[in-house]
Motif scaffolding. Structure first.
Motif, PDB file in Angstrom:
ATOM      1  N   ILE A  84       4.973   5.997   7.668  1.00 29.77           N
ATOM      2  CA  ILE A  84       4.129   4.840   7.956  1.00 29.77           C
ATOM      3  C   ILE A  84       4.695   3.929   9.043  1.00 29.77           C
ATOM      4  O   ILE A  84       4.007   3.017   9.504  1.00 29.77           O
ATOM      5  CB  ILE A  84       3.862   4.002   6.692  1.00 29.77           C
ATOM      6  N   THR A  85       5.941   4.156   9.455  1.00 30.79           N
ATOM      7  CA  THR A  85       6.490   3.343  10.542  1.00 30.79           C
ATOM      8  C   THR A  85       5.942   3.787  11.895  1.00 30.79           C
ATOM      9  O   THR A  85       6.143   3.110  12.899  1.00 30.79           O
ATOM     10  CB  THR A  85       8.024   3.401  10.571  1.00 30.79           C
ATOM     11  N   SER A 102       7.386   1.620  -0.124  1.00 31.37           N
ATOM     12  CA  SER A 102       8.622   0.871   0.117  1.00 31.37           C
ATOM     13  C   SER A 102       9.753   1.519  -0.665  1.00 31.37           C
ATOM     14  O   SER A 102       9.515   2.107  -1.727  1.00 31.37           O
ATOM     15  CB  SER A 102       8.459  -0.586  -0.330  1.00 31.37           C
ATOM     16  N   ASN A 103      10.973   1.435  -0.140  1.00 31.66           N
ATOM     17  CA  ASN A 103      12.133   1.731  -0.976  1.00 31.66           C
ATOM     18  C   ASN A 103      12.171   0.674  -2.073  1.00 31.66           C
ATOM     19  O   ASN A 103      12.107  -0.521  -1.768  1.00 31.66           O
ATOM     20  CB  ASN A 103      13.424   1.670  -0.164  1.00 31.66           C
ATOM     21  N   THR A 104      12.272   1.115  -3.326  1.00 29.06           N
ATOM     22  CA  THR A 104      12.121   0.145  -4.412  1.00 29.06           C
ATOM     23  C   THR A 104      13.243   0.178  -5.442  1.00 29.06           C
ATOM     24  O   THR A 104      13.074  -0.341  -6.536  1.00 29.06           O
ATOM     25  CB  THR A 104      10.781   0.378  -5.149  1.00 29.06           C
ATOM     26  N   HIS A 105      14.371   0.801  -5.097  1.00 25.71           N
ATOM     27  CA  HIS A 105      15.454   0.747  -6.070  1.00 25.71           C
ATOM     28  C   HIS A 105      16.815   0.696  -5.370  1.00 25.71           C
ATOM     29  O   HIS A 105      16.950   1.074  -4.202  1.00 25.71           O
ATOM     30  CB  HIS A 105      15.372   1.886  -7.090  1.00 25.71           C
ATOM     31  N   PRO A 106      17.840   0.191  -6.071  1.00 23.89           N
ATOM     32  CA  PRO A 106      19.113  -0.194  -5.454  1.00 23.89           C
ATOM     33  C   PRO A 106      19.823   0.876  -4.652  1.00 23.89           C
ATOM     34  O   PRO A 106      20.379   0.582  -3.586  1.00 23.89           O
ATOM     35  CB  PRO A 106      19.954  -0.634  -6.657  1.00 23.89           C
ATOM     36  N   LEU A 107      19.866   2.121  -5.142  1.00 22.17           N
ATOM     37  CA  LEU A 107      20.589   3.144  -4.390  1.00 22.17           C
ATOM     38  C   LEU A 107      19.963   3.369  -3.013  1.00 22.17           C
ATOM     39  O   LEU A 107      20.679   3.583  -2.025  1.00 22.17           O
ATOM     40  CB  LEU A 107      20.621   4.454  -5.175  1.00 22.17           C
ATOM     41  N   ASN A 120       8.956  -1.811   5.362  1.00 21.49           N
ATOM     42  CA  ASN A 120       8.318  -3.100   5.082  1.00 21.49           C
ATOM     43  C   ASN A 120       7.840  -3.813   6.336  1.00 21.49           C
ATOM     44  O   ASN A 120       6.844  -4.550   6.286  1.00 21.49           O
ATOM     45  CB  ASN A 120       9.286  -4.008   4.316  1.00 21.49           C
ATOM     46  N   THR A 121       8.525  -3.613   7.454  1.00 22.81           N
ATOM     47  CA  THR A 121       8.169  -4.353   8.670  1.00 22.81           C
ATOM     48  C   THR A 121       7.312  -3.514   9.615  1.00 22.81           C
ATOM     49  O   THR A 121       6.136  -3.825   9.847  1.00 22.81           O
ATOM     50  CB  THR A 121       9.443  -4.835   9.379  1.00 22.81           C
ATOM     51  N   LEU A 122       7.891  -2.422  10.150  1.00 27.24           N
ATOM     52  CA  LEU A 122       7.111  -1.573  11.049  1.00 27.24           C
ATOM     53  C   LEU A 122       5.916  -0.945  10.324  1.00 27.24           C
ATOM     54  O   LEU A 122       4.827  -0.802  10.898  1.00 27.24           O
ATOM     55  CB  LEU A 122       7.989  -0.470  11.638  1.00 27.24           C
ATOM     56  N   GLY A 123       6.118  -0.578   9.053  1.00 28.52           N
ATOM     57  CA  GLY A 123       5.020  -0.018   8.279  1.00 28.52           C
ATOM     58  C   GLY A 123       3.876  -1.001   8.136  1.00 28.52           C
ATOM     59  O   GLY A 123       2.699  -0.651   8.309  1.00 28.52           O
ATOM     60  N   SER A 177      12.939  -8.262   4.562  1.00 25.75           N
ATOM     61  CA  SER A 177      11.883  -7.505   5.233  1.00 25.75           C
ATOM     62  C   SER A 177      10.537  -7.709   4.543  1.00 25.75           C
ATOM     63  O   SER A 177       9.483  -7.681   5.202  1.00 25.75           O
ATOM     64  CB  SER A 177      12.237  -6.018   5.293  1.00 25.75           C
ATOM     65  N   LYS A 178      10.553  -7.943   3.249  1.00 29.20           N
ATOM     66  CA  LYS A 178       9.311  -8.295   2.564  1.00 29.20           C
ATOM     67  C   LYS A 178       8.800  -9.660   3.060  1.00 29.20           C
ATOM     68  O   LYS A 178       7.596  -9.858   3.236  1.00 29.20           O
ATOM     69  CB  LYS A 178       9.533  -8.347   1.049  1.00 29.20           C
ATOM     70  N   ARG A 179       9.725 -10.578   3.292  1.00 29.13           N
ATOM     71  CA  ARG A 179       9.330 -11.890   3.834  1.00 29.13           C
ATOM     72  C   ARG A 179       8.707 -11.738   5.219  1.00 29.13           C
ATOM     73  O   ARG A 179       7.679 -12.348   5.526  1.00 29.13           O
ATOM     74  CB  ARG A 179      10.549 -12.822   3.903  1.00 29.13           C
TER      75      ARG A 179
END
Length: 344
Positions: A84-85, A102-107, A120-123, A177-179
């Motif tokens: 999506i980027t 989105s990547n949604t977990h810590p690892l 989050n941004t380019l997408g 990046s969400k912001r």
């Protein structure tokens, strides 16, 4: 149980007619939230004849084929494997875009910080361009994490509140990046006339979590399913809002169908505010195991949230007719039953 929960969402007093003969593009379709959204819309089609075209987008074709095998040859379902980027070219007219990828977990935050930020941004940039081209409504799935750490340490975050984030850390890539993505929504609205709505999700859990999910609550369930002790990698004093995945999807659809454009809505459970330690104890009790503490390694620690209190006010969402149906205790029991059917 899963089908009953889908039916329960469809019984809500939302403006479902808006989906009739429309086209919905959903990124992150194979994710824990995305696959539930697909199931809801496809049930509208199959049982209520809505003729809503579902365009599911994700990166993993094989996973998508497995999850959506029942829809693969359905005339109302289309799948695309996209990064999506990059610019997205889809010829058919699109009425709604839901950006849930989105990547949604810590690892993943720690191992792929660039991918976390760019999705989050380019997408969002690429998808907002597509929304403008199609005059489509854009729904962005943001996160409780954009609030950062409360500056007062008291109360619940309302949609116009904002806390502190130290941007000079690897972990900050996700909330920052969400912001930025939220700011892009407003920028496209002002400059290009784009229509958008934003939902900020509390910590989501449910029977659609994957084995790869490294979030604390997912790991607790993985431990329990393997009849291992629940491993807590902190003191567990963090106080968070949670939301069961079905209530979360119901909230997203409430905002899509009943909400106002250019508005932000928190999605969080009313009766699902709990410390991490108490959450671990509830899940351990459900599986008949114990809670033990174990310090995280360096990579794990780099991906962990630093917020100690992240509680969301959900009154704005409730004004749309949404209500939490699943308390944290009910949700834990349902996740256990659903995962045990598919885990082994």
């Amino acid at each position: 149980m899963y089908q009953e929960e889908i039916n329960s969402i469809l019984a809500e007093p939302y403006k479902w007619e808006k989906f009739r003969n429309k086209t919905v593009l959903l990124t992150g379709a194979s994710g824990a939230i995305g696959q539930v959204i697909v199931d809801v819309i496809m049930k509208l089609n199959r049982e209520h004849n809505y003729c809503c075209q579902m365009i599911a987008v994700s990166r993993n074709l094989e996973k998508a084929k497995r999850i959506f095998s029942d829809y693969w040859k359905d005339n109302c379902f289309t799948y695309f494997s996209y990064d999506i980027t990059e610019e997205i070219n889809i010829e058919q007219k699109i009425d709604y875009i839901i950006h849930a990828a989105s990547n949604t977990h810590p690892l993943l935050y720690a191992k792929d910080p660039i991918g976390t930020i760019t999705a989050n941004t380019l997408g969002t940039y690429q998808l907002m361009k597509l929304a403008v081209q199609n005059d489509a409504e854009f729904i962005f799935l943001s996160s409780v994490e954009i609030y950062g750490e409360s500056l007062t340490g008291e109360g619940k975050f309302q949609e116009n509140d904002m806390g502190y984030i130290n941007c000079a850390t690897l972990r900050a890539g996700y909330p920052e990046s969400k912001r930025v993505a939220e700011s892009l929504c407003y920028a496209f609205s002002q400059q290009e006339g784009a229509l958008f709505k934003i939902v900020r999700l509390a910590r989501v859990y449910g029977g659609t979590i994957s084995r790869e999910d490294s979030r604390a609550i997912a790991q607790f369930f993985h431990n329990g399913l393997n009849r291992e002790n629940i491993v807590l990698k902190s003191e567990g004093r963090q106080l968070y809002s949670y939301v069961y995945v079905m209530d979360c999807v119901s909230g997203i659809l409430a905002v899509m169908l009943n909400g106002k454009n250019s508005e932000v809505y928190n999605i969080a459970g009313t009766n699902s505010i709990i410390t991490l330690y108490e959450l671990a104890k509830l899940i351990a009790k459900e599986f008949g195991v114990s809670v033990v503490r174990d310090l995280p390694d360096k990579t794990e620690a780099a991906g962990f949230s630093k917020a100690t209190c992240a509680v969301l006010d959900n009154h704005k969402l409730m004004s749309l007719g949404w209500k939490e149906k699943t308390t944290i205790e009910m949700g834990i029991h349902r996740v256990k039953e659903q995962l045990e059917d598919s885990y082994f």
